[in-house]
Write a protein that holds these residues in place. Structure first.
Motif, PDB file in Angstrom:
ATOM      1  N   ARG A 198       0.844  -1.197   0.000  1.00  0.00           N
ATOM      2  CA  ARG A 198       0.000   0.000   0.000  1.00  0.00           C
ATOM      3  C   ARG A 198       0.880   1.248   0.000  1.00  0.00           C
ATOM      4  NH1 ARG A 198      -4.567   0.392   4.223  1.00  0.00           N
ATOM      5  NH2 ARG A 198      -5.336   1.967   2.773  1.00  0.00           N
ATOM      6  N   THR A 199       2.083   1.139   0.541  1.00  0.00           N
ATOM      7  CA  THR A 199       3.009   2.273   0.541  1.00  0.00           C
ATOM      8  C   THR A 199       4.343   1.840  -0.050  1.00  0.00           C
ATOM      9  OG1 THR A 199       1.994   3.291   2.480  1.00  0.00           O
ATOM     10  CG2 THR A 199       4.264   3.916   2.003  1.00  0.00           C
ATOM     11  N   LEU A 213       7.382   9.424  -1.972  1.00  0.00           N
ATOM     12  CA  LEU A 213       6.483   8.283  -2.150  1.00  0.00           C
ATOM     13  C   LEU A 213       6.381   7.922  -3.625  1.00  0.00           C
ATOM     14  CD1 LEU A 213       3.744   9.579   0.292  1.00  0.00           C
ATOM     15  CD2 LEU A 213       5.207   7.598   0.698  1.00  0.00           C
ATOM     16  N   ARG A 268       0.772   1.136  -7.066  1.00  0.00           N
ATOM     17  CA  ARG A 268       0.401   0.381  -8.268  1.00  0.00           C
ATOM     18  C   ARG A 268       1.467   0.457  -9.361  1.00  0.00           C
ATOM     19  NH1 ARG A 268      -5.190  -0.776  -7.355  1.00  0.00           N
ATOM     20  NH2 ARG A 268      -6.150   0.768  -5.996  1.00  0.00           N
ATOM     21  N   PHE A 300       7.404   9.063  11.511  1.00  0.00           N
ATOM     22  CA  PHE A 300       6.170   9.701  11.029  1.00  0.00           C
ATOM     23  C   PHE A 300       5.308   8.814  10.144  1.00  0.00           C
ATOM     24  CE2 PHE A 300       7.044  10.588   6.525  1.00  0.00           C
ATOM     25  CZ  PHE A 300       8.421  10.459   6.470  1.00  0.00           C
ATOM     26  N   PRO A 343       3.133   5.872   8.534  1.00  0.00           N
ATOM     27  CA  PRO A 343       2.456   4.607   8.836  1.00  0.00           C
ATOM     28  C   PRO A 343       2.839   3.549   7.804  1.00  0.00           C
ATOM     29  CG  PRO A 343       0.887   6.212   7.915  1.00  0.00           C
ATOM     30  CD  PRO A 343       2.217   6.903   8.005  1.00  0.00           C
ATOM     31  N   GLN A 362     -10.495   2.266   1.400  1.00  0.00           N
ATOM     32  CA  GLN A 362      -9.172   1.839   1.852  1.00  0.00           C
ATOM     33  C   GLN A 362      -8.275   1.845   0.619  1.00  0.00           C
ATOM     34  OE1 GLN A 362     -10.650  -1.951   3.786  1.00  0.00           O
ATOM     35  NE2 GLN A 362      -9.356  -1.170   5.435  1.00  0.00           N
ATOM     36  N   PRO A 363      -7.728   2.999   0.297  1.00  0.00           N
ATOM     37  CA  PRO A 363      -7.030   3.147  -0.990  1.00  0.00           C
ATOM     38  C   PRO A 363      -5.642   2.511  -0.992  1.00  0.00           C
ATOM     39  CG  PRO A 363      -6.886   5.167   0.267  1.00  0.00           C
ATOM     40  CD  PRO A 363      -7.732   4.214   1.080  1.00  0.00           C
ATOM     41  N   ARG A 364      -5.115   2.304  -2.181  1.00  0.00           N
ATOM     42  CA  ARG A 364      -3.684   2.009  -2.322  1.00  0.00           C
ATOM     43  C   ARG A 364      -2.937   3.279  -2.734  1.00  0.00           C
ATOM     44  NH1 ARG A 364      -2.037  -2.895  -5.826  1.00  0.00           N
ATOM     45  NH2 ARG A 364      -0.100  -2.647  -4.660  1.00  0.00           N
ATOM     46  N   THR A 365      -3.617   4.193  -3.405  1.00  0.00           N
ATOM     47  CA  THR A 365      -2.988   5.460  -3.797  1.00  0.00           C
ATOM     48  C   THR A 365      -3.851   6.622  -3.326  1.00  0.00           C
ATOM     49  OG1 THR A 365      -1.925   4.488  -5.742  1.00  0.00           O
ATOM     50  CG2 THR A 365      -2.254   6.867  -5.764  1.00  0.00           C
ATOM     51  N   LEU A 416       1.960  12.673  -3.621  1.00  0.00           N
ATOM     52  CA  LEU A 416       1.340  11.467  -3.063  1.00  0.00           C
ATOM     53  C   LEU A 416       1.272  11.569  -1.546  1.00  0.00           C
ATOM     54  CD1 LEU A 416       3.302   8.964  -5.309  1.00  0.00           C
ATOM     55  CD2 LEU A 416       0.852   9.414  -5.462  1.00  0.00           C
ATOM     56  N   PRO A 460       0.558   9.012   1.994  1.00  0.00           N
ATOM     57  CA  PRO A 460       0.546   7.575   2.319  1.00  0.00           C
ATOM     58  C   PRO A 460      -0.882   7.055   2.426  1.00  0.00           C
ATOM     59  CG  PRO A 460       1.896   8.835   3.881  1.00  0.00           C
ATOM     60  CD  PRO A 460       1.126   9.826   3.075  1.00  0.00           C
ATOM     61  N   ALA A 461      -1.146   5.913   1.787  1.00  0.00           N
ATOM     62  CA  ALA A 461      -2.489   5.328   1.830  1.00  0.00           C
ATOM     63  C   ALA A 461      -2.919   5.056   3.264  1.00  0.00           C
ATOM     64  CB  ALA A 461      -2.510   4.037   1.018  1.00  0.00           C
ATOM     65  N   ARG A 462      -1.958   4.715   4.108  1.00  0.00           N
ATOM     66  CA  ARG A 462      -2.306   4.368   5.486  1.00  0.00           C
ATOM     67  C   ARG A 462      -2.521   5.597   6.377  1.00  0.00           C
ATOM     68  NH1 ARG A 462      -1.127  -1.297   5.692  1.00  0.00           N
ATOM     69  NH2 ARG A 462       0.474  -1.874   4.179  1.00  0.00           N
ATOM     70  N   GLY A 473       2.495  13.393   5.458  1.00  0.00           N
ATOM     71  CA  GLY A 473       2.457  11.947   5.531  1.00  0.00           C
ATOM     72  C   GLY A 473       2.304  11.309   6.900  1.00  0.00           C
ATOM     73  N   ASP A 493      -9.030   4.183  -4.750  1.00  0.00           N
ATOM     74  CA  ASP A 493      -8.024   5.239  -4.685  1.00  0.00           C
ATOM     75  C   ASP A 493      -8.701   6.601  -4.544  1.00  0.00           C
ATOM     76  OD1 ASP A 493      -5.990   3.422  -4.812  1.00  0.00           O
ATOM     77  OD2 ASP A 493      -5.505   3.781  -6.910  1.00  0.00           O
TER      78      ASP A 493
END
Lengths: 264, 264
Positions: A62-63, A84, A88, A201, A203, B60-63, B84, B86-88, B148, B208
């Motif tokens: 995911r990251t 980042l 994908r 910082f 996640p 719950q994205p990946r990007t 970008l 972070p997705a998390r 982030g 996303d």
């Protein structure tokens, strides 16, 4: 121990890499690397010969995060700084790196990458190629485009769970010609220092990738050739290079435009 | 139509939002928004009253991608540029935004976000708060740290599938005090133009998030208050703000350091 994600005639799964093939296991990011669980396919197979499987990217993150200016020791004078990449953009061994047209020079960078476990600790290590549209970086200050095209993050061939990340030898080979070999010991900041910085910082979780920077030379990619990152400790990550789909001209409908009525 | 991700006594799932509660559905990113399929819980319930469910982040994205300098019309003189997140870093309505210590001013930004479907088209729209450690941006050129941190991307409250994205009114409210309302019509580049730009390079897929920029004022967050993004078209995204975990001092072991022997 080497853990791979593989495609085989009965599907896609995880496996421990042995000399004579693959021992199938349950998702190692759920069990943890110390509690791997053998599984069987629907047809009862627990082992597949090398010829029956194809290596995929070892993670679906995911990251994906990398470190700016983390090459030679002079970079220590700069504060650590991360960037980042799109999750994908990850592709596996043997998958094509597609070169977008009209963006100038596109470089390969041979890097060691940390693979993150579900609890944020390090699960293991793999090779990565941090493909970068070099000329775009001058105008794309955040590098989202310069490093963010489809196929711009090859990684693999598998995850090595036992490794000293501060002494990994990395070699970049462009169409059979080596650009030389370099060790991660020469990175401005090593794996422990980078992971400490990011841990303050960012996640991170299961299957995430941390690209640690290129200690050696980088070089331009050309369509019709092969780019290879190799390491005595981690194996070989080879990818064919080809011309990507033509850029959409002005007025060309983007796939994002064809929606189910939301722009109606 | 409004689609939410909810937590309820029997688990977590998707639902269509109705005036009197939630109609449970199968994963809408698998079926597409035009073919939603009702589902029942293990106890046979297909509908839950508002009081029996809690809204989660709708994706719950990946990007997660945003646009740099996409506020007023003067920004049109600059080339489009993405960053970008972070997705998390995504959290849902009601979840705390945690302020890291020692990084100076941290701003909220009220934005419209496109939610992407499995085929890369637009699935719908939601609200997002692009939390940004403003002072860090001066030294963190790629913004990976400045934007982030954990909890820095609240989004929700649900996905609206029918909307004109070029005329969405957005209001930022800090602890009950409005900083004013602004329309996406005033963004330097609107949704269609932004999505065309991103579609030229960025791989996007199911769930996303594309943050489209803040057309209105932004403002600093304070622990102990609430930050709210609201829109007559999209509802209310409210999040409490609190002090985050103390920054690890020098020499403090990072969670990334405690590994299963890989540094041994």
């Amino acid at each position: 121990m080497r853990i791979a994600r593989i495609a085989h005639p009965e599907g896609i799964g995880w496996a421990v890499v042995e000399d004579d093939g693959f021992d199938l296991i349950d998702d190692p990011f759920r069990t943890g690397p110390d509690d791997l669980r053998p599984v069987r396919t629907a047809h009862g197979r627990s082992h597949l010969p090398v010829s029956a499987a194809r290596l995929l990217a070892p993670v679906q993150p995911r990251t994906v995060v990398g470190m700016a200016h983390n090459t030679g020791s002079a970079d220590r004078e700069l504060a650590p700084e991360a960037f980042l990449k799109p999750a994908r953009s990850v592709v596996g061994p043997g998958a094509a790196v597609e070169l977008p047209a009209g963006v100038g020079r596109i470089d390969a960078e041979a890097e060691l990458a940390a693979v993150i476990a579900a609890d944020g600790s390090v699960f293991g290590w793999t090779l990565a190629n941090d493909v970068t549209a070099r000329d775009l970086q001058a105008t794309d200050a955040r590098w989202a485009q310069a490093k963010g095209y489809r196929t711009f993050t090859p990684c693999g061939p598998w995850i090595e769970t036992e490794l000293d990340p501060e002494r990994v030898q990395l070699e970049l080979v462009l169409n059979g010609q080596s650009l030389g070999s370099a060790s991660t010991v020469h990175l401005a900041r090593g794996a422990v220092e980078v992971l400490d910085y990011l841990g303050s910082f960012l996640p991170l979780g299961a299957q995430d990738l941390v690209l640690l920077g290129a200690p050696g030379a980088f070089g331009p990619l050309t369509a019709g050739t092969t780019v290879t990152v190799r390491s005595p400790q981690l194996g070989v990550l080879a990818n064919p290079v080809r011309t990507g789909p033509a850029a959409a001209g002005p007025g060309t409908p983007s796939p994002l435009r064809t929606t189910s009525g939301v722009f109606a």
